[in-house]
Design a protein around this motif. Structure first.
Motif, PDB file in Angstrom:
ATOM      1  N   GLN A 101       0.842  -1.194   0.000  1.00  0.00           N
ATOM      2  CA  GLN A 101       0.000   0.000   0.000  1.00  0.00           C
ATOM      3  C   GLN A 101       0.873   1.237   0.000  1.00  0.00           C
ATOM      4  O   GLN A 101       1.660   1.460   0.923  1.00  0.00           O
ATOM      5  N   PHE A 125       4.075   0.318   2.540  1.00  0.00           N
ATOM      6  CA  PHE A 125       3.466  -0.360   3.680  1.00  0.00           C
ATOM      7  C   PHE A 125       3.072  -1.753   3.187  1.00  0.00           C
ATOM      8  O   PHE A 125       2.280  -1.878   2.258  1.00  0.00           O
ATOM      9  N   GLY A 166       0.820  -4.723   9.602  1.00  0.00           N
ATOM     10  CA  GLY A 166       1.550  -4.045   8.539  1.00  0.00           C
ATOM     11  C   GLY A 166       3.004  -3.784   8.895  1.00  0.00           C
ATOM     12  O   GLY A 166       3.369  -3.710  10.073  1.00  0.00           O
ATOM     13  N   ARG A 218       6.070  -1.104   7.770  1.00  0.00           N
ATOM     14  CA  ARG A 218       6.459   0.109   7.030  1.00  0.00           C
ATOM     15  C   ARG A 218       7.919  -0.056   6.629  1.00  0.00           C
ATOM     16  O   ARG A 218       8.795  -0.083   7.482  1.00  0.00           O
ATOM     17  N   SER A 234      -2.662   3.862   8.840  1.00  0.00           N
ATOM     18  CA  SER A 234      -1.392   3.193   9.162  1.00  0.00           C
ATOM     19  C   SER A 234      -1.563   1.894   9.944  1.00  0.00           C
ATOM     20  O   SER A 234      -0.660   1.498  10.680  1.00  0.00           O
ATOM     21  N   GLN A 235      -2.712   1.265   9.794  1.00  0.00           N
ATOM     22  CA  GLN A 235      -2.914  -0.038  10.421  1.00  0.00           C
ATOM     23  C   GLN A 235      -3.369  -1.037   9.360  1.00  0.00           C
ATOM     24  O   GLN A 235      -3.761  -0.664   8.259  1.00  0.00           O
ATOM     25  N   GLY A 236      -3.316  -2.320   9.704  1.00  0.00           N
ATOM     26  CA  GLY A 236      -3.865  -3.321   8.814  1.00  0.00           C
ATOM     27  C   GLY A 236      -5.383  -3.268   8.837  1.00  0.00           C
ATOM     28  O   GLY A 236      -5.983  -2.817   9.805  1.00  0.00           O
TER      29      GLY A 236
END
Lengths: 118, 117
Positions: A38, A91, A112, A114, B41-43
């Motif tokens: 992403q 990401f 996730g 980064r 910024s998270q799954g």
């Protein structure tokens, strides 16, 4: 719900080096795992489908020699970004689904990773 | 897998119901409708899914039209923490002798839901 753990949460690496990201299903057997990438302000893009004990299936346009996927056990899949370059900074997210169906049919996602390549 | 169409963005007042629509006019008989959301910024987080009946869980309700060509996700009492991108995804899931088989989860652009005070 079930738990999928991804490690590391963030990593910085030098251009030209390789980085390995792990994805673990903690309380179920994941015969199939998916890897996504992403970019900022974009949606998740499916990179590949990882099947336990067999070769991964890559989406069109994803270089299989650059993004190595290994799914050696029912609870672990790894994504290795080889010879990383700044444009690989993104990401990366994994997801897994319970092959037995006992945890339902929904996919569970890791938190996730980064990746920043400098 | 069938494609889905969602509005780009929606607003909702805190405490009110948030109704997020999704069109999936090419859905086939063995495809489920799944809803996920992603907070920055998270799954993604699973919310709910359904085949043809309406579904409700502790997070939301899912209303699927009789022809299955569209659905609505309902967050009954939206809070500020519900601000996220909501994805409607249609994919296969079926059980066979070899276990459970799944189609891919392909994400569209989703709906950016902003809950404001």
């Amino acid at each position: 719900g079930a738990v999928v753990s991804q490690h590391p949460s963030w990593v910085i690496c030098k251009s030209g080096t390789s980085v390995k990201i792990e994805c673990r299903s903690l309380d179920f057997q994941a015969t199939t795992m998916f890897w996504y990438r992403q970019f900022p302000k974009q949606s998740l893009m499916l990179m590949a489908t990882s099947n336990e004990g067999s070769k991964a299936t890559y989406e069109q346009g994803v270089e299989k020699d650059k993004f190595l996927i290994n799914h050696a056990s029912l609870t672990l899949s790894t994504l290795t970004v080889t010879s990383a370059h700044p444009e690989d900074s993104s990401f990366y997210i994994c997801s897994a689904r319970d092959g037995t169906g006992r945890k339902g049919t929904e996919a569970f996602f890791g938190q996730g990773t980064r990746l920043t390549v400098v | 897998d069938a494609k889905t169409t969602q509005p780009t963005s929606m607003d909702c007042a805190e405490g009110r119901a948030a109704n997020l629509p999704c069109n999936h006019s090419t859905i086939s008989g063995n495809e489920y409708v799944y809803w996920y959301r992603q907070i920055h910024s998270q799954g993604p987080q699973y919310i709910i899914h359904g085949l043809k009946n309406n579904e409700t869980n502790e997070m939301a309700s899912l209303i699927i039209t009789e022809d299955r060509k569209s659905s609505t996700l309902i967050l009954p009492h939206a809070t500020l923490r519900d601000t996220a991108v909501y994805y409607c995804i249609v994919t296969r899931a079926f059980w066979g002798a070899g276990g459970t088989s799944y189609g891919k989860l392909t994400f569209g652009q989703g709906t950016i839901l902003t809950v404001h005070p």
